[in-house]
Design an enzyme around this catalytic site. Structure first.
Site, short mmCIF file in Angstrom:
data_model
loop_
_atom_site.label_atom_id
_atom_site.label_comp_id
_atom_site.label_asym_id
_atom_site.label_seq_id
_atom_site.Cartn_x
_atom_site.Cartn_y
_atom_site.Cartn_z
N GLU A 1 1.02 -1.12 -0.14
CA GLU A 1 0.10 0.02 0.06
C GLU A 1 0.77 1.20 -0.06
O GLU A 1 1.70 1.28 0.70
CB GLU A 1 -0.95 0.02 1.36
CG GLU A 1 -1.98 -1.03 1.30
CD GLU A 1 -2.80 -0.74 2.35
OE1 GLU A 1 -3.43 0.44 2.70
OE2 GLU A 1 -3.06 -1.97 3.14
N CYS B 1 -2.23 8.19 4.63
CA CYS B 1 -2.12 8.25 3.23
C CYS B 1 -3.68 8.53 2.70
O CYS B 1 -3.79 8.74 1.67
CB CYS B 1 -1.80 6.79 2.84
SG CYS B 1 -2.11 5.44 4.07
#
Ligand SMILES: Cc1cc2nc3c(=O)[nH]c(=O)nc-3n(C[C@H](O)[C@H](O)[C@H](O)COP(=O)(O)OP(=O)(O)OC[C@H]3O[C@@H](n4cnc5c(N)ncnc54)[C@H](O)[C@@H]3O)c2cc1C
Length: 1011
Positions: free
Chosen positions: A768, A802
């Site tokens: 990720e 994020c």
């Protein structure tokens, strides 16, 4: 008329500029108690029936006008058709933000052409029309909505409301004026409200002074009652009302409110503190008491009988009043946020604070009213509570009147209060009975007015509404005045929370895993409860961050991998239930040590209170969720049902997993990746971020203590360049779980793709990476919500998530207002020490990050207009020991600017203007990152288009874009944001295993069982 007041009467015209005695209280009321004595009950029903009959007769007379809102064609249709009602009210809600006839027409037709919605006869024609008819239809709708609003809202400001107030007075009604407002998101907005209230308190008494006297309205059993009453909502007076920092909020609010109260004392005005959501209840009551102790003003407080805590709250106020010798008025209402409280509590997994049955609310109302009447001061100089009944329910009112009678108190000892535009026949009948009746009169502009209007429309069209039953459905008198006291076996509100795991089924339920029930998200701390805050604060003060050096070497890493490799076959072949059990045990330990773990996160990473709590909850969720979900993988699943042929599929673990975790969710992400690897039978070597090794070490300690063997789980804190790089390249490592930057992520994928000597498999990378996430604000967006949602998404944890919002794309028509409110709202954030509850913005993670963020701010200042960089208080960095960068907003940014395309990972927000929705979507989709995105819209078509065309891993509609919950919002992106996996989703664990299939011929000599 308004113009006549202009010079000295700012309050009438000012618009928002553009942009110690002790006596024991009578026994406290119980919540849901047994019915009262039959004679009393008979008397209540007698009074109620007579009152209702009188009201129904009065309904035909002078006061009947306001019910007409429910008698026009549109409302008539809305009452008959639930789907139409929802869409109509939604349209009404967004109507004031629409600036052109075209926009009104488009939105209306959009709402009314939703599936299942049938427009009233004749409407289709208008909807199908184009050209001129569009304008006509928009005008007709605007007229209808303004007409509805004018029934409930007396004017756009006090000046325009004054004639209505005077007319009411002549008809025997007094008033409490309420200033409608948008949610207060900034100090600027709070200042404006304060000024409006000051104007009102100072000037309204002068304007009403010349009205003729009315002894019923101006006196009670103790003496004079102020002619001017004003209702305030505390949340409109400060942008910083948050129960997490109750003391700080009260300090700020007192500074705002005391001048109003001083003025009210001087001008003889009663100021009533309205009650808002449950989360603010304790704060409001405490503020009220302190204000009363600071200023001797005529004080009123609204209290809500729909709260289960109402009896305790009533007791606390009565005891305080008696102790301090203060006389205050309590407006007892049932409560205006029932749906919100029920929905919000369930979403949070918190106990539902309101009664779940209407009759319980009504019964509680009667009990608490009785308690207040019992504690009404009988003579001047006695402390206590005078009761005002805020209800339109003849039964509720009758119960209070019967209680008055029982206690030998005159009617003047209580007051009836009803909403402007509602229950007018009841008002007329009450006046005829010689009661003091006060109207709650909202004044304000269209935008805030609509929220109020929609609440009233919903309340009045609800099937639970007494007013609807009494005056629109004409229910029979006996049922309308029937006793609400009932015994129940169960409580739907409690059941709702208790059975939530089964109702939502966020995961499978696995027998023998945990409690054998499906997973449900760990409820976050409810910081509006003082004991919760105290425990958290104590944990922060008493917890030290364990000292963990990042001193593991490449040799340590190799040794760990070797041991993990050796342990793999034994761990792999263990029954999955045993591994799952270890996760559940670890979750239990985390739950027991929650505040301590949060304290470590706060001190090590600089997270604020809520952010740290969320981090720990998510870790618990990963353990509980993956424990259950893993059970599906290892049971052999039969494919088809052929006789003579047994087809099966199942999964096996991959081998040694290297877990390389980030610092921004130092507990949750490290935990999620580690336990996903472990529960699926892989052994794990954990290399945490250099900035946050301590909390990662605590995680491993918890897992070891929960039964994970030491040779199965290894902890190697060390530099990414050496230890991380070695792990990725080790030929014995079969799987790499990584969360972090795009640069490192791509490097890992590349390195993993090159087989080394001795490597017997293709490495799997679960990766990720970053994001350049955008929120779109369209012309119909609710800006109250959008401003706060964008602020939280952009600056929560200093933008170091994020999922954080780093671009906000605003449609031209909303741009200026939105930007102004956003900048002002951001100014209200407190940059401070994350250990303090009042801090919104803490430090950034390290000097390197700070330097990078600052360099982007410099770039941004050239690419657009630097609207704001919040200053960092002097000495803060030294005190906290970490660097700070204040939240920064850059406006007028081009879609292809560097600050609009490159990941900054800090509190920097680029504001981009789009000419229309197509362009907004194009800009939103432009970056290669595809992680999160969001849209604030009240246009069904835009919402649908965003779902189809806004290509991100996680799309959020009409809410912030951070804070994904395990099992509810599986999290992860594609494009350059990751490999498309979803942490906390049902397919996440598949990446940690390999599928195997088997086909067995079960036919022996032409015979197979089962035919
Ligand atoms: C003068 C005045 C001032 C007000 N100020 C405030 C205020 O400061 N804060 C505030 O919150 N409200 C305030 N209200 C709004 C008030 O709470 C609602 O108007 C009130 O709930 C309507 O109650 P009722 O007795 O008139 O009607 P009823 O029809 O008898 O009661 C309706 C109420 O019952 C409750 N209810 C509905 N369904 C259920 C259920 N399934 N289970 C349990 N309870 C249910 C809800 O609270 C609902 O509003 C005020 C009202 C008045 C008249």
């Amino acid at each position: 008329m308004a113009a006549a007041y202009t010079p000295q009467m700012a309050f009438f015209t000012r618009k928002k500029p553009a942009p110690v005695r002790t006596s024991a209280p009578a026994a406290a009321p119980a919540g849901r108690a047994a019915p009262r004595d039959p004679a009393f009950e008979r008397r209540v029903q007698e009074i109620g029936a007579e009152y209702l009959r009188n009201a129904r007769e009065a309904g035909a007379g002078v006061f009947s006008g306001s019910l007409s809102v429910f008698k026009d064609k549109l409302m008539d249709w809305a009452m008959q058709d639930e789907a139409f009602r929802v869409q109509l009210f939604r349209f009404v809600d967004c109507f004031p933000t629409l600036r052109t006839n075209d926009a009104i027409y488009e939105h209306l037709t959009d709402y009314l052409s939703q599936p299942g919605v049938k427009a009233p006869p004749g409407f289709e024609l208008g909807m199908a029309a184009g050209g001129l008819a569009k304008g006509l239809m928009a005008k007709t709708m605007a007229g209808q909505i303004e007409g509805m609003a004018s029934k409930f809202i007396a004017g756009t400001d006090a000046a325009s409301a004054l004639p209505s107030l005077e007319k009411m007075w002549k008809n025997g009604l007094c008033f409490s004026v309420d200033l409608l407002g948008e949610a207060c998101v900034s100090d600027e907005e709070a200042r404006l409200y304060r000024q409006k209230y000051l104007d009102l308190v100072e000037n309204l008494p002068k304007r009403v002074a010349s009205w003729p006297g009315n002894p019923v309205l101006e006196s009670d059993h103790l003496g004079a009652v102020p002619r001017t009453n004003v209702s305030i909502k505390i949340s409109s007076l400060s942008a910083r009302v948050d129960p997490i920092d109750t003391e700080g909020s009260i300090r700020t609010l007192m500074a705002e409110i005391l001048p109003i109260l001083e003025s009210a004392r001087k001008h003889g005005v009663l100021v009533n503190f309205d009650m808002e959501q449950f989360a603010l209840k304790d704060l409001t009551i405490e503020l009220f008491k302190r204000c009363c102790e600071a200023v001797d003003f005529e004080a009123g407080l609204a209290m809500q009988a729909y709260l289960r805590s109402a009896p305790d709250d009533a007791r606390s106020v009565v005891e305080w009043a008696k102790r301090t010798g203060r006389v205050v008025t309590v407006r007892l209402v049932k409560g205006a946020y029932w749906d919100y409280e029920t929905i919000h509590a369930e979403q949070q997994g918190w106990p539902v604070p309101v009664w779940s049955r209407k009759c319980d609310t009504d019964a509680c109302f009667e009990r608490v009213a009785q308690y207040f009447i019992e504690n009404t001061p009988r003579k001047i100089g006695e402390g206590g509570v005078k009761l005002a009944l805020g209800s339109h329910n003849a039964r509720s009112i009758a119960a209070a009147l019967a209680t008055l009678e029982k206690h030998g108190l005159p009617k003047s000892a209580i007051e009836l209060q009803m909403l402007h535009g509602m229950g007018d026949p009841l008002k007329a009948a009450a006046i005829a009975m010689g009661l003091r009746v006060r109207e709650y009169v909202p004044v304000g502009e269209m935008i805030p007015g609509m929220a109020y209007l929609v609440r009233r429309l919903l309340e009045n069209t609800s099937n639970e509404s007494w007013l609807k039953a009494g005056f629109l459905d004409n229910a029979d008198v006996a049922s309308l005045v029937a006793s609400p006291f009932r015994e129940h076996d169960s409580d739907p509100g409690i059941e709702r929370i208790r059975l939530a795991p089964e109702r939502h089924t966020l995961s499978c339920a696995a027998a023998g895993v945990g409690d054998g029930r499906p997973f449900f998200t760990e409820p976050m701390r409810n910081f509006s409860i003082s004991s919760v805050r105290d425990a958290y604060r104590t944990a922060i003060a008493s917890t030290a961050v364990p000292s963990v050096a990042n001193d593991s070497t490449v040799t340590d890493a190799a040794r760990a991998v070797a041991a993990a490799d050796a342990a793999f076959p034994r761990w792999r072949d263990m029954p999955n239930a045993e591994r799952a059990d270890m996760l559940v045990r670890a979750a239990a330990t985390m739950r027991a040590r929650r505040d301590e773990l949060s304290a470590i996160v706060i001190k090590e990473s600089g997270k604020t209170w809520r952010e740290a709590d969320a981090d720990v909850c998510e870790a618990i969720d990963f353990c509980e969720y993956y424990a259950r979900e893993s059970t599906k993988l290892f049971a052999r699943q039969r494919l088809g049902n052929f006789v003579g042929e047994l087809d099966e599929q199942w999964y096996q673990p991959r081998g040694v997993a290297a877990v390389i975790s980030p610092w921004n969710f130092p507990f949750a992400i490290c935990c999620g990746m580690t336990v996903a690897a472990l529960v699926t039978g892989n052994t794990a070597v954990v290399k945490p971020a250099e900035q946050t090794p301590a909390i990662a070490k605590v995680l491993c300690d918890i897992l070891w203590a929960a039964g994970v063997p030491r040779d199965v789980l290894h902890f190697v804190p060390g530099p990414g360049e050496t230890v991380g790089a070695a792990l990725v390249r080790d030929p014995r490592v079969a799987l790499i779980a990584f969360t972090g930057s795009k640069a490192v992520g791509l490097d890992i994928i590349k390195a993993a793709g090159e087989p080394r000597e001795g490597q017997e498999f293709v490495k799997k990378v679960v990766c990720e990476m970053g994001g350049k996430n955008a929120l779109i604000i369209d012309e119909s967006a609710d800006l109250d919500e959008a401003v706060l949602g964008v602020r939280q998404s952009a600056f929560g944890f200093q933008g170091q998530k994020c999922s954080a919002c780093s671009r906000v794309i605003v449609l031209d028509s909303a741009y200026d207002v939105f930007l102004h409110r956003l900048v002002e709202a951001t100014r209200a954030l407190v940059v401070g020490d994350p250990r303090e509850p009042g801090t919104d913005v803490g430090p950034v993670i390290d000097a390197e990050a700070a330097a990078k963020i600052r360099s982007y701010i410099e770039i941004g200042a050239k690419e657009g207009k630097l609207e704001l960089t919040l200053p960092v208080p002097a000495g803060l960095e030294a005190k906290v020991g970490m660097p700070y960068v204040g939240p920064t907003i850059i406006s007028g940014v081009r879609a292809d600017a560097r600050v609009a395309t490159e990941e900054i990972f800090g509190p920097v927000l680029a504001v981009i203007r789009a000419k229309d929705f197509d362009e907004a979507l194009r800009i939103a989709n432009a970056p290669a990152y595809k992680l999160t995105g969001g849209i604030y819209t009240r246009k069904p078509m835009n919402l649908e288009r965003a779902k189809r065309e806004f290509r991100v891993g996680n799309l959020y509609v009409n809410r912030g874009i951070t804070g994904a919950l395990v099992g509810r919002q599986p999290f992860g992106g594609f494009g350059m944001s990751g490999v498309g996996s979803k942490a906390g989703g049902s397919d996440y664990l598949l990446q940690f295993v390999e599928p195997r299939a088997c086909c067995e011929n079960t036919m022996r000599r032409g015979f197979a069982p089962g035919l």
